[in-house]
Design a protein around this motif. Structure first.
Motif, short mmCIF file in Angstrom:
data_model
loop_
_atom_site.label_atom_id
_atom_site.label_comp_id
_atom_site.label_asym_id
_atom_site.label_seq_id
_atom_site.Cartn_x
_atom_site.Cartn_y
_atom_site.Cartn_z
N TYR A 1 -27.83 127.90 98.88
CA TYR A 1 -26.81 127.04 99.25
C TYR A 1 -25.17 127.53 99.58
CZ TYR A 1 -22.69 123.79 98.77
OH TYR A 1 -21.74 123.23 99.18
N PRO A 2 -24.91 128.52 98.77
CA PRO A 2 -23.45 129.26 99.15
C PRO A 2 -24.02 129.98 100.68
CG PRO A 2 -24.31 129.82 97.03
CD PRO A 2 -25.41 129.13 97.40
N THR B 1 -22.09 111.30 100.66
CA THR B 1 -23.06 112.08 101.30
C THR B 1 -23.96 111.35 102.01
OG1 THR B 1 -22.85 113.43 99.39
CG2 THR B 1 -24.80 113.74 100.80
N GLU C 1 -23.24 127.17 103.02
CA GLU C 1 -21.93 126.72 103.07
C GLU C 1 -21.26 127.81 103.86
OE1 GLU C 1 -19.69 126.91 99.01
OE2 GLU C 1 -19.55 124.63 99.46
N LYS C 2 -21.24 128.93 103.81
CA LYS C 2 -20.63 129.95 104.53
C LYS C 2 -20.94 130.14 105.91
CE LYS C 2 -19.89 135.04 104.62
NZ LYS C 2 -20.33 136.28 104.23
N ARG D 1 -21.53 127.05 107.51
CA ARG D 1 -20.87 126.01 107.79
C ARG D 1 -19.47 126.44 108.09
NH1 ARG D 1 -20.91 121.07 103.96
NH2 ARG D 1 -19.63 122.47 102.72
N ALA D 2 -18.73 127.05 107.18
CA ALA D 2 -17.60 127.58 107.32
C ALA D 2 -17.16 128.51 108.62
CB ALA D 2 -17.07 128.23 105.98
N THR E 1 -22.95 120.08 94.69
CA THR E 1 -22.71 120.99 95.96
C THR E 1 -22.09 119.91 96.73
OG1 THR E 1 -24.62 120.40 97.00
CG2 THR E 1 -24.85 122.16 95.62
N ASP E 2 -21.48 120.54 97.85
CA ASP E 2 -20.97 120.00 98.75
C ASP E 2 -21.67 119.72 99.88
OD1 ASP E 2 -18.68 118.59 100.23
OD2 ASP E 2 -17.90 120.61 100.88
N VAL E 3 -22.91 119.53 99.95
CA VAL E 3 -23.93 118.94 101.17
C VAL E 3 -23.28 117.74 101.83
CG1 VAL E 3 -25.81 120.14 100.07
CG2 VAL E 3 -25.66 117.78 99.58
N ASP E 4 -23.55 117.68 102.98
CA ASP E 4 -23.28 116.64 104.14
C ASP E 4 -24.49 115.70 103.86
OD1 ASP E 4 -20.92 117.83 105.52
OD2 ASP E 4 -22.59 119.52 105.78
#
Length: 329
Positions: A153-154, A216, A157-158, A160-161, A185-188
Protein backbone atom coordinates in the motif's frame (compact mmCIF):
# COMPACT_ATOMS: atom_id res chain seq x y z
CA UNK A 1 -19.32 8.83 -15.34
CA UNK A 2 -18.46 8.77 -11.63
CA UNK A 3 -15.35 10.16 -9.95
CA UNK A 4 -13.46 7.77 -7.69
CA UNK A 5 -13.12 8.95 -4.12
CA UNK A 6 -11.96 12.54 -3.87
CA UNK A 7 -9.62 12.27 -6.87
CA UNK A 8 -10.03 12.95 -10.56
CA UNK A 9 -10.24 9.49 -12.10
CA UNK A 10 -13.63 8.80 -13.66
CA UNK A 11 -15.28 5.48 -14.50
CA UNK A 12 -18.37 4.61 -16.50
CA UNK A 13 -21.29 3.03 -14.63
CA UNK A 14 -20.72 -0.20 -16.55
CA UNK A 15 -17.17 -1.44 -17.00
CA UNK A 16 -15.63 -4.29 -18.97
CA UNK A 17 -13.77 -6.91 -16.97
CA UNK A 18 -11.13 -8.36 -19.26
CA UNK A 19 -10.40 -11.70 -17.57
CA UNK A 20 -12.29 -13.56 -20.35
CA UNK A 21 -9.98 -11.89 -22.89
CA UNK A 22 -7.18 -13.80 -21.17
CA UNK A 23 -8.84 -17.11 -22.11
CA UNK A 24 -10.65 -17.59 -18.82
CA UNK A 25 -11.55 -21.32 -18.85
CA UNK A 26 -11.83 -21.45 -22.67
CA UNK A 27 -9.94 -19.99 -25.59
CA UNK A 28 -10.89 -16.73 -27.26
CA UNK A 29 -9.10 -15.72 -30.44
CA UNK A 30 -7.62 -12.27 -30.97
CA UNK A 31 -10.34 -11.11 -33.35
CA UNK A 32 -13.12 -12.11 -30.97
CA UNK A 33 -11.37 -10.29 -28.12
CA UNK A 34 -10.95 -7.12 -30.18
CA UNK A 35 -14.59 -7.25 -31.26
CA UNK A 36 -15.67 -7.48 -27.63
CA UNK A 37 -13.71 -4.32 -26.77
CA UNK A 38 -15.06 -2.55 -29.86
CA UNK A 39 -18.60 -3.46 -28.84
CA UNK A 40 -17.96 -2.13 -25.34
CA UNK A 41 -16.78 1.16 -26.79
CA UNK A 42 -19.84 1.40 -29.03
CA UNK A 43 -22.07 0.82 -25.99
CA UNK A 44 -20.47 3.73 -24.12
CA UNK A 45 -18.29 1.67 -21.80
CA UNK A 46 -15.19 3.67 -20.92
CA UNK A 47 -13.78 1.70 -17.99
CA UNK A 48 -11.69 -1.40 -18.67
CA UNK A 49 -10.15 -3.64 -15.99
CA UNK A 50 -7.38 -6.21 -16.44
CA UNK A 51 -4.53 -7.87 -14.54
CA UNK A 52 -1.28 -9.79 -15.18
CA UNK A 53 -2.97 -12.84 -13.62
CA UNK A 54 -5.52 -13.02 -16.44
CA UNK A 55 -4.03 -15.41 -18.97
CA UNK A 56 -0.45 -14.76 -17.76
CA UNK A 57 -0.49 -11.32 -19.38
CA UNK A 58 -2.63 -12.20 -22.41
CA UNK A 59 -5.56 -10.07 -21.23
CA UNK A 60 -3.32 -7.02 -20.86
CA UNK A 61 -1.76 -7.51 -24.29
CA UNK A 62 -5.12 -7.92 -26.01
CA UNK A 63 -6.76 -5.04 -24.17
CA UNK A 64 -3.88 -2.72 -24.95
CA UNK A 65 -3.97 -3.67 -28.63
CA UNK A 66 -7.75 -3.23 -28.82
CA UNK A 67 -7.60 0.24 -27.28
CA UNK A 68 -4.47 1.42 -29.09
CA UNK A 69 -6.28 3.63 -31.60
CA UNK A 70 -8.70 5.11 -29.05
CA UNK A 71 -8.03 8.58 -27.61
CA UNK A 72 -6.18 7.93 -24.35
CA UNK A 73 -8.01 10.72 -22.53
CA UNK A 74 -11.38 9.13 -23.26
CA UNK A 75 -11.07 5.88 -21.31
CA UNK A 76 -10.02 4.64 -17.90
CA UNK A 77 -7.98 1.48 -17.45
CA UNK A 78 -7.06 -0.42 -14.30
CA UNK A 79 -4.65 -3.24 -13.70
CA UNK A 80 -3.40 -5.02 -10.63
CA UNK A 81 -0.22 -5.77 -8.72
CA UNK A 82 0.82 -8.47 -6.28
CA UNK A 83 1.41 -11.35 -8.69
CA UNK A 84 4.72 -10.97 -10.50
CA UNK A 85 5.16 -13.02 -13.69
CA UNK A 86 8.43 -14.90 -14.04
CA UNK A 87 9.15 -16.67 -17.38
CA UNK A 88 9.80 -20.41 -17.15
CA UNK A 89 12.74 -22.04 -18.91
CA UNK A 90 10.59 -24.67 -20.57
CA UNK A 91 6.84 -24.67 -21.24
CA UNK A 92 5.48 -28.08 -20.28
CA UNK A 93 1.72 -27.56 -20.07
CA UNK A 94 -1.18 -25.15 -19.84
CA UNK A 95 -2.43 -22.75 -17.18
CA UNK A 96 -5.85 -24.32 -16.66
CA UNK A 97 -5.02 -25.10 -13.04
CA UNK A 98 -5.20 -21.34 -12.51
CA UNK A 99 -8.24 -21.02 -14.73
CA UNK A 100 -6.78 -19.89 -18.05
CA UNK A 101 -6.54 -21.78 -21.34
CA UNK A 102 -3.05 -20.54 -22.25
CA UNK A 103 0.42 -22.13 -22.34
CA UNK A 104 2.13 -21.92 -18.96
CA UNK A 105 4.87 -19.59 -20.21
CA UNK A 106 5.36 -17.92 -16.83
CA UNK A 107 4.81 -18.65 -13.18
CA UNK A 108 3.12 -16.28 -10.77
CA UNK A 109 5.08 -15.11 -7.74
CA UNK A 110 3.27 -13.38 -4.90
CA UNK A 111 5.07 -10.09 -4.31
CA UNK A 112 3.62 -7.09 -2.48
CA UNK A 113 7.01 -5.47 -1.81
CA UNK A 114 7.65 -1.94 -3.02
CA UNK A 115 10.12 -3.18 -5.62
CA UNK A 116 7.71 -5.92 -6.68
CA UNK A 117 4.90 -3.41 -7.12
CA UNK A 118 6.97 -1.19 -9.42
CA UNK A 119 8.38 -4.14 -11.34
CA UNK A 120 4.93 -5.61 -11.90
CA UNK A 121 3.44 -2.29 -12.95
CA UNK A 122 6.30 -1.63 -15.40
CA UNK A 123 5.72 -5.03 -16.99
CA UNK A 124 1.98 -4.35 -17.24
CA UNK A 125 2.60 -1.03 -18.97
CA UNK A 126 4.83 -2.77 -21.48
CA UNK A 127 2.19 -5.41 -22.24
CA UNK A 128 -0.54 -2.78 -22.50
CA UNK A 129 1.62 -0.53 -24.68
CA UNK A 130 0.81 2.44 -22.43
CA UNK A 131 2.84 4.96 -20.50
CA UNK A 132 0.33 5.07 -17.64
CA UNK A 133 -2.70 3.36 -16.17
CA UNK A 134 -5.39 5.19 -14.26
CA UNK A 135 -6.06 2.77 -11.40
CA UNK A 136 -3.87 0.15 -9.73
CA UNK A 137 -5.31 -2.42 -7.34
CA UNK A 138 -3.50 -4.69 -4.90
CA UNK A 139 -4.73 -8.06 -6.22
CA UNK A 140 -6.05 -10.70 -3.78
CA UNK A 141 -3.74 -10.01 -0.82
CA UNK A 142 -5.80 -12.41 1.36
CA UNK A 143 -2.81 -14.42 2.61
CA UNK A 144 -0.34 -11.54 2.43
CA UNK A 145 -1.99 -8.90 4.61
CA UNK A 146 1.13 -7.85 6.49
CA UNK A 147 3.16 -7.22 3.36
CA UNK A 148 0.24 -5.67 1.49
CA UNK A 149 -0.56 -3.12 4.18
CA UNK A 150 3.00 -2.30 5.25
CA UNK A 151 4.83 -2.44 1.91
CA UNK A 152 2.42 -2.72 -1.01
CA UNK A 153 0.00 0.00 0.00
CA UNK A 154 2.70 2.61 0.81
CA UNK A 155 4.27 1.86 -2.59
CA UNK A 156 0.97 2.58 -4.32
CA UNK A 157 0.50 5.73 -2.27
CA UNK A 158 3.91 6.92 -3.44
CA UNK A 159 3.08 6.15 -7.08
CA UNK A 160 -0.09 8.19 -6.74
CA UNK A 161 1.76 11.09 -5.14
CA UNK A 162 4.28 11.00 -8.00
CA UNK A 163 1.44 11.13 -10.52
CA UNK A 164 2.36 7.75 -12.01
CA UNK A 165 -1.19 6.51 -11.35
CA UNK A 166 -4.36 8.45 -10.69
CA UNK A 167 -6.13 6.20 -8.19
CA UNK A 168 -5.17 3.28 -5.96
CA UNK A 169 -7.05 0.51 -4.21
CA UNK A 170 -7.40 -3.20 -3.58
CA UNK A 171 -9.40 -5.88 -5.38
CA UNK A 172 -10.59 -9.02 -3.62
CA UNK A 173 -13.29 -11.68 -3.40
CA UNK A 174 -13.99 -10.87 0.24
CA UNK A 175 -15.40 -7.93 2.17
CA UNK A 176 -13.56 -7.99 5.49
CA UNK A 177 -10.06 -7.04 4.36
CA UNK A 178 -11.41 -4.52 1.86
CA UNK A 179 -13.22 -2.87 4.77
CA UNK A 180 -9.89 -2.66 6.57
CA UNK A 181 -8.35 -0.97 3.53
CA UNK A 182 -11.18 1.58 3.56
CA UNK A 183 -10.85 2.30 7.26
CA UNK A 184 -7.07 2.14 7.72
CA UNK A 185 -5.68 3.57 4.47
CA UNK A 186 -6.34 6.34 1.98
CA UNK A 187 -7.38 4.19 -0.97
CA UNK A 188 -9.58 5.84 -3.58
CA UNK A 189 -11.49 2.69 -4.48
CA UNK A 190 -11.94 -0.98 -3.66
CA UNK A 191 -12.98 -3.66 -6.13
CA UNK A 192 -15.29 -6.12 -4.40
CA UNK A 193 -16.03 -9.25 -6.42
CA UNK A 194 -19.02 -11.45 -5.69
CA UNK A 195 -19.82 -10.10 -2.23
CA UNK A 196 -22.60 -7.70 -3.18
CA UNK A 197 -25.02 -9.61 -5.39
CA UNK A 198 -28.58 -10.90 -5.30
CA UNK A 199 -27.21 -14.07 -3.68
CA UNK A 200 -24.56 -12.62 -1.35
CA UNK A 201 -24.87 -9.27 0.42
CA UNK A 202 -21.98 -9.72 2.88
CA UNK A 203 -20.49 -6.39 1.76
CA UNK A 204 -23.58 -4.64 3.07
CA UNK A 205 -22.70 -5.23 6.71
CA UNK A 206 -19.56 -3.09 6.94
CA UNK A 207 -17.83 -2.51 3.61
CA UNK A 208 -20.45 -0.37 1.86
CA UNK A 209 -21.37 1.73 4.92
CA UNK A 210 -17.66 2.31 5.61
CA UNK A 211 -17.11 3.37 2.01
CA UNK A 212 -19.95 5.87 2.22
CA UNK A 213 -18.64 7.26 5.50
CA UNK A 214 -15.08 7.66 4.19
CA UNK A 215 -15.97 8.85 0.68
CA UNK A 216 -14.27 5.79 -0.83
CA UNK A 217 -15.67 4.45 -4.08
CA UNK A 218 -16.59 0.83 -4.66
CA UNK A 219 -16.39 -1.08 -7.92
CA UNK A 220 -18.46 -4.26 -7.96
CA UNK A 221 -17.25 -7.32 -9.83
CA UNK A 222 -18.86 -10.73 -10.07
CA UNK A 223 -22.42 -9.39 -10.26
CA UNK A 224 -23.51 -12.76 -11.67
CA UNK A 225 -21.47 -14.75 -9.12
CA UNK A 226 -19.46 -16.25 -12.02
CA UNK A 227 -22.52 -17.39 -13.95
CA UNK A 228 -25.34 -18.56 -11.71
CA UNK A 229 -27.22 -15.26 -11.87
CA UNK A 230 -26.67 -14.94 -15.61
CA UNK A 231 -28.17 -18.30 -16.52
CA UNK A 232 -29.28 -20.47 -13.59
CA UNK A 233 -29.25 -24.13 -14.62
CA UNK A 234 -27.94 -27.38 -13.10
CA UNK A 235 -24.41 -27.01 -14.48
CA UNK A 236 -24.10 -23.30 -13.64
CA UNK A 237 -21.14 -22.12 -11.60
CA UNK A 238 -21.19 -20.07 -8.42
CA UNK A 239 -17.92 -18.37 -7.47
CA UNK A 240 -16.20 -20.51 -10.13
CA UNK A 241 -17.31 -23.88 -8.76
CA UNK A 242 -20.42 -26.03 -9.17
CA UNK A 243 -23.42 -24.09 -7.83
CA UNK A 244 -24.89 -25.60 -4.64
CA UNK A 245 -28.45 -26.90 -5.05
CA UNK A 246 -29.87 -24.41 -2.54
CA UNK A 247 -28.43 -21.41 -4.37
CA UNK A 248 -29.49 -22.79 -7.74
CA UNK A 249 -33.04 -23.02 -6.41
CA UNK A 250 -32.91 -19.44 -5.14
CA UNK A 251 -31.60 -18.20 -8.48
CA UNK A 252 -34.29 -20.08 -10.39
CA UNK A 253 -36.99 -18.60 -8.16
CA UNK A 254 -35.57 -15.12 -8.75
CA UNK A 255 -35.50 -15.76 -12.50
CA UNK A 256 -39.15 -16.82 -12.45
CA UNK A 257 -40.06 -13.68 -10.51
CA UNK A 258 -38.20 -11.53 -13.02
CA UNK A 259 -40.11 -13.13 -15.88
CA UNK A 260 -43.42 -12.51 -14.12
CA UNK A 261 -42.55 -8.83 -13.91
CA UNK A 262 -41.40 -8.48 -17.51
CA UNK A 263 -37.68 -8.23 -16.84
CA UNK A 264 -34.68 -10.58 -16.65
CA UNK A 265 -32.57 -11.90 -13.82
CA UNK A 266 -29.49 -10.46 -15.54
CA UNK A 267 -31.00 -6.97 -15.54
CA UNK A 268 -32.00 -7.31 -11.90
CA UNK A 269 -28.55 -8.56 -10.87
CA UNK A 270 -26.84 -5.56 -12.48
CA UNK A 271 -29.40 -3.05 -11.21
CA UNK A 272 -29.05 -4.35 -7.65
CA UNK A 273 -25.28 -3.83 -7.67
CA UNK A 274 -25.36 -0.42 -9.36
CA UNK A 275 -28.02 1.15 -7.15
CA UNK A 276 -26.02 1.46 -3.94
CA UNK A 277 -24.68 5.04 -3.64
CA UNK A 278 -21.18 3.85 -2.72
CA UNK A 279 -20.90 1.96 -6.02
CA UNK A 280 -19.20 3.84 -8.84
CA UNK A 281 -19.11 1.08 -11.46
CA UNK A 282 -20.15 -2.51 -12.08
CA UNK A 283 -17.71 -4.70 -14.01
CA UNK A 284 -18.99 -7.40 -16.34
CA UNK A 285 -16.77 -10.03 -17.88
CA UNK A 286 -17.56 -10.77 -21.52
CA UNK A 287 -15.77 -12.78 -24.18
CA UNK A 288 -17.68 -11.66 -27.30
CA UNK A 289 -19.37 -8.66 -28.86
CA UNK A 290 -22.74 -10.33 -28.38
CA UNK A 291 -22.15 -10.81 -24.65
CA UNK A 292 -21.03 -7.20 -24.28
CA UNK A 293 -24.10 -5.92 -26.08
CA UNK A 294 -26.39 -8.07 -23.95
CA UNK A 295 -24.79 -6.83 -20.74
CA UNK A 296 -25.15 -3.21 -21.86
CA UNK A 297 -28.80 -3.73 -22.74
CA UNK A 298 -29.51 -5.44 -19.43
CA UNK A 299 -27.70 -2.70 -17.52
CA UNK A 300 -29.88 -0.05 -19.18
CA UNK A 301 -33.16 -1.93 -18.66
CA UNK A 302 -35.75 -0.88 -16.09
CA UNK A 303 -36.55 -3.34 -13.31
CA UNK A 304 -40.07 -2.83 -11.87
CA UNK A 305 -40.42 -2.05 -8.19
CA UNK A 306 -42.92 -4.88 -7.88
CA UNK A 307 -40.10 -7.35 -8.62
CA UNK A 308 -38.14 -6.18 -5.59
CA UNK A 309 -41.29 -6.30 -3.47
CA UNK A 310 -41.85 -9.91 -4.46
CA UNK A 311 -38.26 -10.86 -3.59
CA UNK A 312 -38.69 -9.36 -0.14
CA UNK A 313 -42.18 -10.80 0.41
CA UNK A 314 -41.00 -14.30 -0.49
CA UNK A 315 -37.82 -14.12 1.56
CA UNK A 316 -35.50 -14.20 -1.46
CA UNK A 317 -34.12 -10.93 -0.16
CA UNK A 318 -34.15 -9.88 3.49
CA UNK A 319 -36.77 -7.26 4.28
CA UNK A 320 -34.13 -4.66 5.15
CA UNK A 321 -31.97 -5.22 2.05
CA UNK A 322 -31.76 -1.96 0.09
CA UNK A 323 -33.16 -2.23 -3.42
CA UNK A 324 -32.81 0.11 -6.40
CA UNK A 325 -35.79 2.33 -5.72
CA UNK A 326 -34.45 3.16 -2.24
CA UNK A 327 -31.28 4.77 -0.95
CA UNK A 328 -29.50 2.78 1.77
CA UNK A 329 -29.06 4.56 5.06
Amino acid sequence: MSTLGTGRVEVSGLGLGAAPLGNLFTEVDDEQAYQAVDAAWQQGIRYFDTAPHYGIGLSERRLGAALRDRPRSQYTISTKVGRRLEPVEQVTGDDLADGFAVPATSRRVWDFTADGIRCTLDASLERLGLDRVDIVYLHDPDDHAEQAFHEGYPALEKLRAEGVVGAIGAGMNQAAMLTRFIRDTDVDVVLCAGRYTLLDQSALAELLPSALARGTSVVIGGAFNSGLLADPKPDATYNYTQAPAELLDRALRMKAAAQRHGTTLRAAALAFCAAHPAVASVLVGARSAAEVQDCAEQFAADVPGAFWEELRDTGLLAADTPVPEEEPS
